[in-house]
Design a protein around this motif. Structure first.
Motif, PDB file in Angstrom:
ATOM      1  N   GLU A 213      -5.542   5.409   9.920  1.00 38.92           N
ATOM      2  CA  GLU A 213      -4.334   4.662  10.287  1.00 38.92           C
ATOM      3  C   GLU A 213      -4.665   3.537  11.260  1.00 38.92           C
ATOM      4  O   GLU A 213      -4.135   2.433  11.156  1.00 38.92           O
TER       5      GLU A 213
ATOM      6  N   VAL B 255       2.351   1.966   7.024  1.00 33.68           N
ATOM      7  CA  VAL B 255       1.670   2.414   8.234  1.00 33.68           C
ATOM      8  C   VAL B 255       2.665   3.041   9.187  1.00 33.68           C
ATOM      9  O   VAL B 255       2.416   4.098   9.765  1.00 33.68           O
TER      10      VAL B 255
ATOM     11  N   SER C  88       2.491   6.931  10.286  1.00 33.61           N
ATOM     12  CA  SER C  88       2.320   7.306  11.687  1.00 33.61           C
ATOM     13  C   SER C  88       3.385   8.301  12.085  1.00 33.61           C
ATOM     14  O   SER C  88       3.116   9.284  12.742  1.00 33.61           O
TER      15      SER C  88
ATOM     16  N   ASN D 205       2.702  11.617  10.323  1.00 35.46           N
ATOM     17  CA  ASN D 205       1.528  12.264  10.902  1.00 35.46           C
ATOM     18  C   ASN D 205       1.888  12.948  12.215  1.00 35.46           C
ATOM     19  O   ASN D 205       1.406  14.017  12.525  1.00 35.46           O
TER      20      ASN D 205
ATOM     21  N   LEU E 297      -3.971   6.797   2.299  1.00 39.83           N
ATOM     22  CA  LEU E 297      -4.418   5.867   3.334  1.00 39.83           C
ATOM     23  C   LEU E 297      -5.655   5.098   2.880  1.00 39.83           C
ATOM     24  O   LEU E 297      -5.795   3.909   3.152  1.00 39.83           O
TER      25      LEU E 297
END
Lengths: 151, 169
Positions: free
Chosen positions: A95, A137, A141, A144, B100
């Motif tokens: 990330e 992203v 985030s 996560n 990702l």
């Protein structure tokens, strides 16, 4: 009837009943599988866990127990939790890399805009992609963080 | 040796649950304080006190707290997800990692195009251009069989990672 016993009943030295909870998932041709699971969880706990599950999910449960037991045998301190930590760290690093790369793209994009604006008449496409990546992203985030509270 | 001190006030969570005297050298006492009854209950339910004791005896004393923490986590996850336990969490993390990687590859491709077009050499750390190494997918083949049920995307790209990191399977 000795030859008909599952790996669990062989190990536990008992008669293997027709409705033995272990026999579908711990066949006699793979004794190590039951040994690992028994060593970490104990036959009683495994039996109780399997009993409480619907039949169609028991095979998956037995497989996951075996995998986790193997991990714990290999690494008594962390078991498979070590993998969780490692993946979390790698995701965090990825990330960060992604955010950094997108920032660099933004910088180059803004540099390119001024001197050679005509070459970027299709910038709206790039803008859309860039925004999508930034949104990804941001979402990653957040998610996560939601999964990072393991310990 | 403790004589007649009341069990409830000095017993660790394990001995309280097991209803036994908590000796001065109780293996559980340093890691399951008397106010951590739920923690021990979960670990006991999944692993059993006897198995936990054997695992703790096997590891060096300075590593036992980490061991207990990982056992507690694993037990918690298994109780929440009796079918997949930690494997479910690992599969989800792997899926996220693959996504990702994909996004990072796209972003780097864009960066390369901009850099080439604008003739500005970016001072990024080029060594990290490749895929992330040390991806803990030595168990990837095993976990993939779960991932088919959890996420259909993990299987397809798992082969691009280094499988030698964790020699579990």
């Amino acid at each position: 009837m000795n030859s008909g016993r599952c790996a669990a009943c062989r190990y536990l030295r008992r008669r293997c009943a027709p409705d033995c909870i272990f026999s579908p998932y711990f066949p006699s041709n793979n004794p190590q599988r039951f040994v690992s699971v028994h060593r970490i969880y104990g036959a009683s706990n495994v039996g109780k866990l399997l009993q409480q599950l619907p039949t169609h999910l028991r095979a998956e449960a037995a497989d996951s127990l075996y995998f986790e037991a193997q991990c714990r045998v290999e690494d008594p301190i962390y078991g498979c939790v070590g993998l969780v930590f490692l993946l979390q760290q790698q995701i965090h690093d990825a990330e960060s890399q992604l955010a950094k790369t997108l920032a660099e793209v933004a910088v180059l994009k803004s540099h390119a805009k001024h001197p050679q604006a005509q070459q970027f008449e299709a910038e709206s496409d790039f803008n859309n992609l860039l925004q999508k990546q930034l949104d990804n992203v941001a979402n990653l985030s957040f998610s996560n963080q939601a999964t990072s509270g393991f310990m | 040796m403790r004589g007649h001190e009341p069990r409830s006030s000095s017993s660790c969570a394990a001995c309280k649950l097991l209803k036994r005297r908590c000796s001065s050298n109780c293996i559980f006492a340093p890691y399951f304080r008397s106010d951590e009854s739920k923690k021990f209950a979960k670990v006991h339910k999944v692993f059993g006190a006897s198995n936990v004791s054997k695992i703790l005896i096997e590891v060096p004393e300075e590593q036992r707290e980490e061991t207990v923490n990982s056992l507690a986590y694993e037990a918690e996850v298994r109780l929440r997800d009796p079918v997949y336990g930690c494997i479910g969490a690992i599969a989800l993390l792997q899926t996220k990692m693959i996504e990702l990687q994909h996004d990072l590859a796209l972003a780097r491709a864009r960066l390369a195009r901009y850099a080439a077009t604008s003739s500005v050499v970016s001072d990024n750390d080029g060594a990290s251009m490749g895929p992330f190494g040390d991806f803990p997918a030595a168990c990837g083949g095993f976990i993939d069989s779960f991932s088919q049920n959890i996420s259909s995307e993990v299987n397809q790209d798992a082969h691009m990672y280094d499988f030698s990191q964790i020699p579990y399977i």
